[in-house]
Design a protein around this motif. Structure first.
Motif, PDB file in Angstrom:
ATOM      1  N   GLY A   1       8.526   0.278   6.176  1.00 61.49           N
ATOM      2  CA  GLY A   1       8.878   1.049   7.365  1.00 61.49           C
ATOM      3  C   GLY A   1       9.152   0.171   8.565  1.00 61.49           C
ATOM      4  N   ASN A   2       8.431  -0.961   8.664  1.00 59.48           N
ATOM      5  CA  ASN A   2       8.684  -1.905   9.757  1.00 59.48           C
ATOM      6  C   ASN A   2      10.014  -2.626   9.570  1.00 59.48           C
ATOM      7  N   ILE A   3      10.358  -2.955   8.332  1.00 61.76           N
ATOM      8  CA  ILE A   3      11.633  -3.631   8.085  1.00 61.76           C
ATOM      9  C   ILE A   3      12.800  -2.676   8.334  1.00 61.76           C
ATOM     10  N   ALA A   4      12.665  -1.435   7.871  1.00 61.13           N
ATOM     11  CA  ALA A   4      13.762  -0.462   7.978  1.00 61.13           C
ATOM     12  C   ALA A   4      13.596   0.451   9.178  1.00 61.13           C
ATOM     13  N   TYR A   5      12.882  -0.012  10.185  1.00 61.04           N
ATOM     14  CA  TYR A   5      12.637   0.844  11.344  1.00 61.04           C
ATOM     15  C   TYR A   5      13.952   1.269  11.999  1.00 61.04           C
ATOM     16  N   GLY A   6      14.063   2.579  12.258  1.00 68.61           N
ATOM     17  CA  GLY A   6      15.277   3.139  12.829  1.00 68.61           C
ATOM     18  C   GLY A   6      16.328   3.456  11.799  1.00 68.61           C
ATOM     19  N   LEU A   7      16.170   2.921  10.573  1.00 68.82           N
ATOM     20  CA  LEU A   7      17.111   3.186   9.480  1.00 68.82           C
ATOM     21  C   LEU A   7      16.399   3.796   8.286  1.00 68.82           C
ATOM     22  N   THR A   8      15.225   4.389   8.537  1.00 75.42           N
ATOM     23  CA  THR A   8      14.385   4.886   7.453  1.00 75.42           C
ATOM     24  C   THR A   8      15.116   5.890   6.586  1.00 75.42           C
TER      25      THR A   8
ATOM     26  N   ILE B   1       4.804  -4.029  16.064  1.00 76.43           N
ATOM     27  CA  ILE B   1       4.504  -3.184  14.902  1.00 76.43           C
ATOM     28  C   ILE B   1       4.949  -1.768  15.230  1.00 76.43           C
ATOM     29  N   LEU B   2       5.882  -1.251  14.437  1.00 81.31           N
ATOM     30  CA  LEU B   2       6.503   0.031  14.752  1.00 81.31           C
ATOM     31  C   LEU B   2       6.310   1.067  13.656  1.00 81.31           C
ATOM     32  N   ASN B   3       5.657   0.699  12.552  1.00 81.78           N
ATOM     33  CA  ASN B   3       5.479   1.646  11.452  1.00 81.78           C
ATOM     34  C   ASN B   3       4.192   1.319  10.721  1.00 81.78           C
TER      35      ASN B   3
ATOM     36  N   PRO C   1      -1.369  -5.242  -1.900  1.00 78.15           N
ATOM     37  CA  PRO C   1      -1.758  -4.243  -2.908  1.00 78.15           C
ATOM     38  C   PRO C   1      -0.608  -3.361  -3.372  1.00 78.15           C
ATOM     39  N   ASN C   2       0.210  -2.854  -2.453  1.00 76.02           N
ATOM     40  CA  ASN C   2       1.299  -1.940  -2.802  1.00 76.02           C
ATOM     41  C   ASN C   2       2.665  -2.497  -2.427  1.00 76.02           C
ATOM     42  N   GLY C   3       2.771  -3.804  -2.320  1.00 81.66           N
ATOM     43  CA  GLY C   3       4.056  -4.402  -2.011  1.00 81.66           C
ATOM     44  C   GLY C   3       4.603  -3.948  -0.676  1.00 81.66           C
ATOM     45  N   LEU C   4       5.875  -3.533  -0.672  1.00 79.76           N
ATOM     46  CA  LEU C   4       6.517  -3.098   0.566  1.00 79.76           C
ATOM     47  C   LEU C   4       5.913  -1.815   1.125  1.00 79.76           C
ATOM     48  N   GLN C   5       5.259  -1.044   0.277  1.00 79.58           N
ATOM     49  CA  GLN C   5       4.658   0.216   0.731  1.00 79.58           C
ATOM     50  C   GLN C   5       3.205   0.049   1.174  1.00 79.58           C
ATOM     51  N   THR C   6       2.751  -1.170   1.323  1.00 76.95           N
ATOM     52  CA  THR C   6       1.386  -1.424   1.779  1.00 76.95           C
ATOM     53  C   THR C   6       1.205  -0.938   3.208  1.00 76.95           C
ATOM     54  N   GLN C   7       0.104  -0.238   3.436  1.00 76.53           N
ATOM     55  CA  GLN C   7      -0.228   0.213   4.788  1.00 76.53           C
ATOM     56  C   GLN C   7      -0.703  -0.976   5.611  1.00 76.53           C
TER      57      GLN C   7
ATOM     58  N   ASN D   1      -2.725  -2.895  14.734  1.00 70.82           N
ATOM     59  CA  ASN D   1      -2.876  -4.062  15.602  1.00 70.82           C
ATOM     60  C   ASN D   1      -2.446  -5.360  14.911  1.00 70.82           C
ATOM     61  N   GLY D   2      -1.972  -5.244  13.672  1.00 69.85           N
ATOM     62  CA  GLY D   2      -1.506  -6.428  12.961  1.00 69.85           C
ATOM     63  C   GLY D   2      -2.610  -7.323  12.450  1.00 69.85           C
ATOM     64  N   ALA D   3      -3.842  -6.809  12.364  1.00 70.77           N
ATOM     65  CA  ALA D   3      -4.982  -7.661  12.017  1.00 70.77           C
ATOM     66  C   ALA D   3      -4.938  -8.121  10.564  1.00 70.77           C
ATOM     67  N   ASN D   4      -4.277  -7.357   9.661  1.00 70.93           N
ATOM     68  CA  ASN D   4      -4.271  -7.729   8.254  1.00 70.93           C
ATOM     69  C   ASN D   4      -3.099  -8.631   7.881  1.00 70.93           C
ATOM     70  N   MET D   5      -2.353  -9.130   8.875  1.00 66.98           N
ATOM     71  CA  MET D   5      -1.264 -10.085   8.652  1.00 66.98           C
ATOM     72  C   MET D   5      -1.290 -11.127   9.756  1.00 66.98           C
ATOM     73  N   THR D   6      -0.831 -12.325   9.445  1.00 63.76           N
ATOM     74  CA  THR D   6      -0.798 -13.378  10.449  1.00 63.76           C
ATOM     75  C   THR D   6       0.382 -13.172  11.393  1.00 63.76           C
TER      76      THR D   6
END
Length: 538
Positions: free
Chosen positions: A416-423, A409-411, A448-454, A458-463
């Motif tokens: 932000g995680n998908i486009a990390y380094g290319l933001t 997890i970098l963002n 809730p906010n699609g790609l802009q979801t916070q 620690n990655g707890a809100n995603m599998t």
């Protein structure tokens, strides 16, 4: 100290005003005493006390100004040292990351930087201000040319109370800044732990800006709390001074009535008492400088480590993904012994090759070899015929993408995680397209906010599988010709992940570094088993 020179130059005249107001105080006391006990002039007495009150108000204002400028200089110095620390830690050679005690090194370094900044500016301020005070008071005594006697300090109890209030404000400031400081330490630790992905996707500048942003927020909060503490301290000192003036005025009024003359003796006593504090502070300079020197020595042991800086623009030398491992040897730890592996093969463009190795350290070492983070003990690696050591590291990394089985997890947002380094250059349409190819849109649209979801750090809100798909989308967006899969491959009963991987590996050179034999071997062209220093092709 170079970035602080302008602020320090502005501080010097304010410190000079502080010294002059203190040095002039015994002379006004002499005028008051002469008016009270010798001339018996009530008008001159009132004028003298009014002048002293104005002098003390000027002293309080200039003292507040000097503290404000000193804090500004300290923040400037702290920002410069933090920038050097961030730049060093994010660009260390890989062997330094392995030897670095990340938790202790970062926490101690950030703490020392804050302490060094505050102590250095404090030491310089005390040295200049109190030296000027002593010189001014000595000149005042020379002007009077009389014997003097010590004057009993009437405000010692009040001084003790005011100092306790000031110390309480300082402790409150430390407690208030603790959460933001913890956030800065945690983010810096996370950046160091994920150095491979950060460097692979060219995110050094992004991490650098995020760290500076958190650092600046910490400094702003610190400045606000410091301003409040300085205001309380100024009020306490002003009240203390006014009480002293009031008591002195009452005593001298009695002197007028009794016709008692002590003008010169009172001035000498005042000058002597005023000299005690600056002399006491100057006596602490050697101890303070030794402490700063020790902290600086420890800090620069970290800052002076060799860093590997590279240009920000990553370019492809060619679009092919041919890898040549020419008699490449590397050592991997097996229990307490060392196993020597030798690889001599050509991985063709578009080929899928798997390396099976049970030892996690050996898998990491092999990946570091392929990414140029580690040099082989013997042999050479070539990319499209170009030796690794002849290429800029940033250009080499531009040819690679990597997906790990463990979440990286970098963002703070999904996009932000998908486009990390290319933001800065990635458009929303390209991010969305990468998410669709990786099948991430299947679950992102429900957020809730699609790609802009916070997302949780620690990655707890995603599998774990969802994070793997996000990493696949990150690699899709980078679109590098060579893909490294770290302990990840097609799995039964995981259709979304398998489809995302199949889309990703199309028209790419794929290197699978895995712990055990892949469950599905249909798409793999060659498999190499690494065991106890022996390389076997299956």
């Amino acid at each position: 100290m170079t970035p602080c020179r302008k602020v320090l130059l502005w501080t010097f005249p304010i410190l000079l005003i502080i010294a002059l107001t203190l040095s002039a105080l015994p002379l006004f006391i002499q005028v008051i005493l002469q008016a009270a006990f010798i001339e018996k002039n009530a008008s001159t007495l009132q004028t003298g006390f009014l002048a002293i009150m104005i002098l003390l108000i000027i002293r309080s204002l200039t003292d507040y100004g000097s503290q404000h400028l000193a804090r500004k200089a300290g923040d400037c110095l702290c920002a410069q040292l933090n920038a050097d620390l961030f730049g060093t830690l994010l660009n260390l050679p890989i062997d330094r990351y392995q030897k670095l005690d990340k938790d202790q090194a970062t926490t101690v370094a950030l703490t020392r930087i804050n302490e060094i900044s505050l102590s250095t500016i404090q030491m310089l301020t005390v040295l200049v201000r109190d030296t000027l005070m002593i010189i001014g008071l000595i000149a005042c005594m020379a002007w009077l040319d009389r014997d003097f006697a010590l004057f009993t300090a009437l405000l010692i109890p009040f001084a003790v109370i005011m100092l306790q209030v000031i110390q309480g404000q300082y402790s409150a400031k430390i407690r208030a800044n603790a959460p933001m400081f913890t956030s800065l330490v945690n983010h810096l630790l996370r950046s160091i732990i994920h150095f491979r992905h950060i460097r692979l996707y060219g995110g050094q500048q992004q991490e650098y800006r995020l760290l500076k942003k958190i650092s600046r927020s910490l400094q702003r909060d610190n400045a606000h709390q410091s301003n409040y503490s300085a205001f309380i301290e100024t009020i306490c000192l002003l009240i203390l001074s006014m009480i002293f003036v009031a008591i002195s005025y009452l005593m001298l009024q009695q002197g007028v009535r009794n016709q008692f003359s002590i003008d010169q003796l009172g001035a000498f006593a005042a000058a002597t008492l005023l000299m005690i504090a600056p002399i006491s502070r100057l006596a602490t300079i050697p101890r303070l400088s030794q402490k700063i020197q020790k902290d600086l020595e420890q800090l620069f042991l970290l800052l002076d480590q060799r860093a590997v800086y590279s240009h920000n623009s990553q370019t492809f030398l060619e679009t092919q993904g041919n890898l040549f491992l020419e008699a490449v040897s590397f050592c991997g730890p097996i229990l307490e012994k060392t196993a020597q592996y030798k690889l001599d093969l050509h991985i063709k463009s578009g080929e899928i090759v798997a390396f099976v190795c049970q030892c996690k350290q050996e898998r990491s070492l092999l990946i570091d070899l392929l990414l140029g983070f580690h040099q082989p003990s013997m042999g050479k690696l070539r990319l499209n015929g170009n030796p690794f050591d002849a290429m800029e590291h940033a250009d080499l990394l531009a040819h690679f993408a990597m997906v790990s089985d463990e979440p990286v997890i970098l963002n703070k947002t999904v996009a932000g995680n998908i486009a990390y380094g290319l933001t800065e250059c990635a458009r929303e349409a390209s991010i969305t397209a990468a998410a669709q190819l990786a099948r991430a849109s299947e679950f992102v649209r429900e957020m809730p906010n699609g790609l802009q979801t916070q997302v949780d750090e620690n990655g707890a809100n995603m599998t774990n599988q969802q994070w793997q798909i996000i990493e696949i989308a990150r690699a899709q967006l980078k679109n590098a010709p060579i893909l490294i899969l770290d302990n990840l491959w097609l799995q039964p009963n995981q259709p979304f992940l398998n489809e995302a991987l199949k889309n990703l590996i199309q028209n790419r050179t794929v290197i699978v570094v895995i712990q055990s034999l892949p469950a599905t071997e249909d798409l793999i062209d060659r498999i190499f088993l690494l065991n106890n220093g022996v390389v076997t092709e299956q």
